[in-house]
Design a protein around this motif. Structure first.
Motif, PDB file in Angstrom:
ATOM      1  N   ASP A 118       8.399 -12.867   9.422  1.00 29.75           N
ATOM      2  CA  ASP A 118       8.763 -14.105   8.719  1.00 29.75           C
ATOM      3  C   ASP A 118       8.705 -13.900   7.202  1.00 29.75           C
ATOM      4  OD1 ASP A 118       9.069 -15.373  11.131  1.00 29.75           O
ATOM      5  OD2 ASP A 118       7.167 -16.452  11.049  1.00 29.75           O
ATOM      6  N   SER A 119       7.680 -13.187   6.753  1.00 30.07           N
ATOM      7  CA  SER A 119       7.538 -12.923   5.316  1.00 30.07           C
ATOM      8  C   SER A 119       8.701 -12.100   4.798  1.00 30.07           C
ATOM      9  CB  SER A 119       6.218 -12.198   5.042  1.00 30.07           C
ATOM     10  OG  SER A 119       5.118 -12.997   5.399  1.00 30.07           O
ATOM     11  N   TRP A 120       9.084 -11.064   5.534  1.00 26.91           N
ATOM     12  CA  TRP A 120      10.201 -10.227   5.113  1.00 26.91           C
ATOM     13  C   TRP A 120      11.515 -11.007   5.121  1.00 26.91           C
ATOM     14  CZ3 TRP A 120      10.337  -6.197   2.277  1.00 26.91           C
ATOM     15  CH2 TRP A 120       9.300  -5.265   2.285  1.00 26.91           C
ATOM     16  N   ILE A 121      11.745 -11.788   6.153  1.00 19.37           N
ATOM     17  CA  ILE A 121      12.985 -12.575   6.224  1.00 19.37           C
ATOM     18  C   ILE A 121      13.069 -13.533   5.038  1.00 19.37           C
ATOM     19  CG2 ILE A 121      14.188 -14.385   7.528  1.00 19.37           C
ATOM     20  CD1 ILE A 121      13.169 -12.997  10.092  1.00 19.37           C
ATOM     21  N   THR A 122      11.944 -14.134   4.688  1.00 22.19           N
ATOM     22  CA  THR A 122      11.917 -15.054   3.550  1.00 22.19           C
ATOM     23  C   THR A 122      12.105 -14.316   2.229  1.00 22.19           C
ATOM     24  OG1 THR A 122      10.418 -16.536   4.742  1.00 22.19           O
ATOM     25  CG2 THR A 122      10.519 -16.776   2.346  1.00 22.19           C
ATOM     26  N   ALA A 123      11.397 -13.212   2.066  1.00 26.12           N
ATOM     27  CA  ALA A 123      11.344 -12.533   0.762  1.00 26.12           C
ATOM     28  C   ALA A 123      12.548 -11.651   0.482  1.00 26.12           C
ATOM     29  CB  ALA A 123      10.067 -11.704   0.670  1.00 26.12           C
ATOM     30  N   LEU A 124      13.299 -11.252   1.508  1.00 27.19           N
ATOM     31  CA  LEU A 124      14.399 -10.308   1.278  1.00 27.19           C
ATOM     32  C   LEU A 124      15.526 -10.890   0.430  1.00 27.19           C
ATOM     33  CD1 LEU A 124      14.603  -8.312   4.628  1.00 27.19           C
ATOM     34  CD2 LEU A 124      14.469  -7.354   2.326  1.00 27.19           C
ATOM     35  N   GLN A 125      15.671 -12.206   0.404  1.00 27.27           N
ATOM     36  CA  GLN A 125      16.643 -12.785  -0.522  1.00 27.27           C
ATOM     37  C   GLN A 125      16.257 -12.437  -1.954  1.00 27.27           C
ATOM     38  OE1 GLN A 125      17.365 -17.031  -0.252  1.00 27.27           O
ATOM     39  NE2 GLN A 125      18.853 -16.993  -1.914  1.00 27.27           N
ATOM     40  N   ASN A 126      14.971 -12.509  -2.256  1.00 31.97           N
ATOM     41  CA  ASN A 126      14.518 -12.163  -3.601  1.00 31.97           C
ATOM     42  C   ASN A 126      14.613 -10.673  -3.874  1.00 31.97           C
ATOM     43  OD1 ASN A 126      13.093 -14.901  -3.086  1.00 31.97           O
ATOM     44  ND2 ASN A 126      12.867 -14.535  -5.264  1.00 31.97           N
ATOM     45  N   LEU A 127      14.354  -9.850  -2.857  1.00 37.76           N
ATOM     46  CA  LEU A 127      14.460  -8.413  -3.053  1.00 37.76           C
ATOM     47  C   LEU A 127      15.911  -8.022  -3.331  1.00 37.76           C
ATOM     48  CD1 LEU A 127      12.809  -5.824  -3.100  1.00 37.76           C
ATOM     49  CD2 LEU A 127      13.322  -5.527  -0.666  1.00 37.76           C
ATOM     50  N   GLY A 128      16.854  -8.592  -2.586  1.00 30.04           N
ATOM     51  CA  GLY A 128      18.271  -8.347  -2.848  1.00 30.04           C
ATOM     52  C   GLY A 128      18.687  -8.852  -4.213  1.00 30.04           C
ATOM     53  N   ALA A 129      18.116 -10.010  -4.598  1.00 28.06           N
ATOM     54  CA  ALA A 129      18.434 -10.580  -5.910  1.00 28.06           C
ATOM     55  C   ALA A 129      17.893  -9.713  -7.037  1.00 28.06           C
ATOM     56  CB  ALA A 129      17.858 -11.989  -6.007  1.00 28.06           C
ATOM     57  N   ALA A 130      16.797  -9.017  -6.790  1.00 20.91           N
ATOM     58  CA  ALA A 130      16.252  -8.119  -7.807  1.00 20.91           C
ATOM     59  C   ALA A 130      17.094  -6.855  -7.949  1.00 20.91           C
ATOM     60  CB  ALA A 130      14.817  -7.738  -7.444  1.00 20.91           C
ATOM     61  N   PHE A 131      17.814  -6.494  -6.900  1.00 20.69           N
ATOM     62  CA  PHE A 131      18.627  -5.275  -6.890  1.00 20.69           C
ATOM     63  C   PHE A 131      19.885  -5.437  -7.746  1.00 20.69           C
ATOM     64  CE2 PHE A 131      22.220  -3.027  -4.893  1.00 20.69           C
ATOM     65  CZ  PHE A 131      21.782  -1.713  -4.965  1.00 20.69           C
ATOM     66  N   SER A 132      20.569  -6.564  -7.633  1.00 18.54           N
ATOM     67  CA  SER A 132      21.875  -6.703  -8.281  1.00 18.54           C
ATOM     68  C   SER A 132      21.851  -6.773  -9.803  1.00 18.54           C
ATOM     69  CB  SER A 132      22.626  -7.919  -7.713  1.00 18.54           C
ATOM     70  OG  SER A 132      21.889  -9.096  -7.866  1.00 18.54           O
ATOM     71  N   PRO A 133      20.826  -7.371 -10.457  1.00 18.58           N
ATOM     72  CA  PRO A 133      20.860  -7.396 -11.926  1.00 18.58           C
ATOM     73  C   PRO A 133      20.887  -6.025 -12.579  1.00 18.58           C
ATOM     74  CG  PRO A 133      19.300  -9.015 -11.122  1.00 18.58           C
ATOM     75  CD  PRO A 133      19.732  -8.211  -9.935  1.00 18.58           C
ATOM     76  N   LEU A 134      20.511  -4.980 -11.827  1.00 23.03           N
ATOM     77  CA  LEU A 134      20.560  -3.634 -12.381  1.00 23.03           C
ATOM     78  C   LEU A 134      21.995  -3.223 -12.724  1.00 23.03           C
ATOM     79  CD1 LEU A 134      18.057  -1.920  -9.909  1.00 23.03           C
ATOM     80  CD2 LEU A 134      17.573  -2.823 -12.189  1.00 23.03           C
ATOM     81  N   PHE A 135      22.982  -3.857 -12.061  1.00 28.34           N
ATOM     82  CA  PHE A 135      24.389  -3.515 -12.276  1.00 28.34           C
ATOM     83  C   PHE A 135      25.161  -4.637 -12.977  1.00 28.34           C
ATOM     84  CE2 PHE A 135      22.778  -1.681  -8.348  1.00 28.34           C
ATOM     85  CZ  PHE A 135      22.975  -0.327  -8.567  1.00 28.34           C
TER      86      PHE A 135
END
Length: 442
Positions: free
Chosen positions: A37-54
């Motif tokens: 449940d924690s991963w499912i919830t938090a992965l939106q933020n992890l993906g969101a942290a990935f894209s600003p690099l580009f």
């Protein structure tokens, strides 16, 4: 809108996935664990942290508009996956993909909106980001408990299609971007379409944009020079401070787990009804804030906002403390929902939307995309840490102490706003840069 759906999606969906609510509507063959449940919830933020690099590179090279269109596609794919998802890994991938688009939303939308707006309405137009997010959160809170996860995903595809049709065909590129690449003809066309004013007024504003861009080009753009530039350093520290305190008021411990929190209170008010009430208040307060943000100083709104959040968190933590220590809380059954409603009201007229408004205002034009990317990355990492570890933290420390920790950070944020945040309302981009250079806070 798609970003808002993603943030609210966990509230009705996680209880279905872990079997606490409507186990017959669980698309998985077994209930999910707390860690899943924690991963499912938090992965939106992890993906969101990935894209600003580009994002900074893409927005400067290809333009704000094309960048937004390209990064909207992973969000569309995310909902397509959710329609057919039947394993935990499917949900991981879908949540990460919607996060990639979310990172673009918070990196580019405040920048784009600030660049196409006039000084007199820049605060108002910047509030549409929060307004669209909260409207879709309310939408998910209302229909999510009564639909399957697959049906909710099908409905969530509609905003993606509308975005591609409207923004893709009818909305112009930022005039600032055209000036930055030396295309003043297209910049004038963009302004003419945005303003619907006389040519002389358009040319006057275009001249101001050219001056602002030329002024910003005197700032160096390498990492070494960014560190040396006192103006840029002040802007960056101000933005990062705002984003840190925005997240550490605990918003991503509250919104994604609303139904879970209300279930834990054992209140006589049904959890799904409480969530809907919170969503309605969230939308209304964001709409009201959009009308006052250009009429009241940003600092006043932020101080009032965080003061209200501090009070609400103290009250909510107190309820859980009394409940945990076997006090009779029947007489104050209303306190959890009242506290969270107050929290949402205060968050949405201050620390929620206004930091994004300020971030869109304070950076030099030639560095905006890079610095916005850095700030967005850090904001999302802060949010990821909270969303990922809040369930475990609340189990280890208890719900009361976990909430009081957020209250302590909120108290510190008030001091930061009072002593370190300059006022930007009603000032042009050039005036804001001069204010940072001179070290003025008013």
């Amino acid at each position: 809108m798609v970003c808002g759906i993603g943030y609210a999606w966990t509230s009705p969906s996680i209880p279905k996935l872990n079997g606490n609510v409507d186990p017959q509507n669980n698309p998985l063959s077994r209930p999910t664990t707390i860690l899943e449940d924690s991963w499912i919830t938090a992965l939106q933020n992890l993906g969101a942290a990935f894209s600003p690099l580009f994002i900074g590179i893409a927005a400067n090279k290809y333009g704000r508009k094309k960048t937004l269109i390209v990064f909207s596609l992973p969000m569309m794919v995310s909902n397509i996956i959710l329609i057919f998802a039947n394993s935990v890994s499917h949900f991981y991938v879908a949540r990460f993909l919607v996060g990639i688009g979310t990172g673009c939303v918070f990196s580019v939308v405040p920048l784009y909106v600030a660049e196409i707006s006039q000084v007199t309405n820049r605060g108002f137009t910047s509030m549409f980001l929060g307004l669209m997010i909260t409207s879709q959160q309310l939408f998910v809170y209302v229909i999510g408990p009564y639909t399957t996860i697959s049906t909710l995903a099908k409905i969530s595809l509609i905003p993606s299609v509308l975005f591609l049709l409207t923004f893709g065909f009818f909305i112009p590129e930022s005039p600032y971007y055209f000036v930055m690449i030396g295309n003043q003809v297209e910049a004038e066309k963009s302004l003419a379409k945005l303003r619907q004013k006389s040519k002389s007024d358009v040319l006057k504003e275009l001249t101001d944009i050219i001056k602002s861009v030329e002024q910003s080009k005197t700032e160096k753009s390498s990492l070494k020079d960014l560190i040396k530039s006192k103006v840029v350093t002040k802007c960056l520290l101000t933005a990062v401070g705002l984003m840190f305190f925005q997240q550490f008021t605990g918003i991503l411990a509250i919104v994604p787990y609303l139904q879970t929190i209300f279930d834990a209170t054992n209140s006589s008010i049904p959890a799904d009804v409480s969530v809907m009430m919170v969503g309605l208040v969230q939308f209304i307060t964001t709409a009201i804030t959009s009308r006052i943000v250009d009429k009241v100083d940003r600092k006043i709104l932020l101080i009032a906002s965080n003061s209200g959040i501090l009070f609400s968190l103290i009250c909510l933590g107190t309820y859980f403390y009394l409940q945990t220590n076997q006090f009779n809380v029947d007489a104050i059954f209303w306190l959890p929902i009242a506290s969270i409603i107050l929290y949402i009201i205060c968050f949405n007229f201050g620390i929620g939307p206004i930091p994004w408004t300020i971030v869109g205002e304070i950076f030099p034009p030639n560095l905006k995309t890079h610095l916005n990317g850095i700030v967005t990355f850090l904001n999302i990492i802060f949010g990821f840490l909270i969303a990922m570890f809040f369930p475990t933290l609340s189990l280890v420390l208890g719900m009361a102490l976990s909430i009081w920790i957020f209250a302590a950070f909120t108290a510190v944020s008030i001091l930061f706003i009072v002593y370190f945040l300059p006022e930007t309302r009603g000032r042009s981009f050039l005036e804001i840069q001069i204010m940072f250079r001179d070290g003025r806070s008013k």
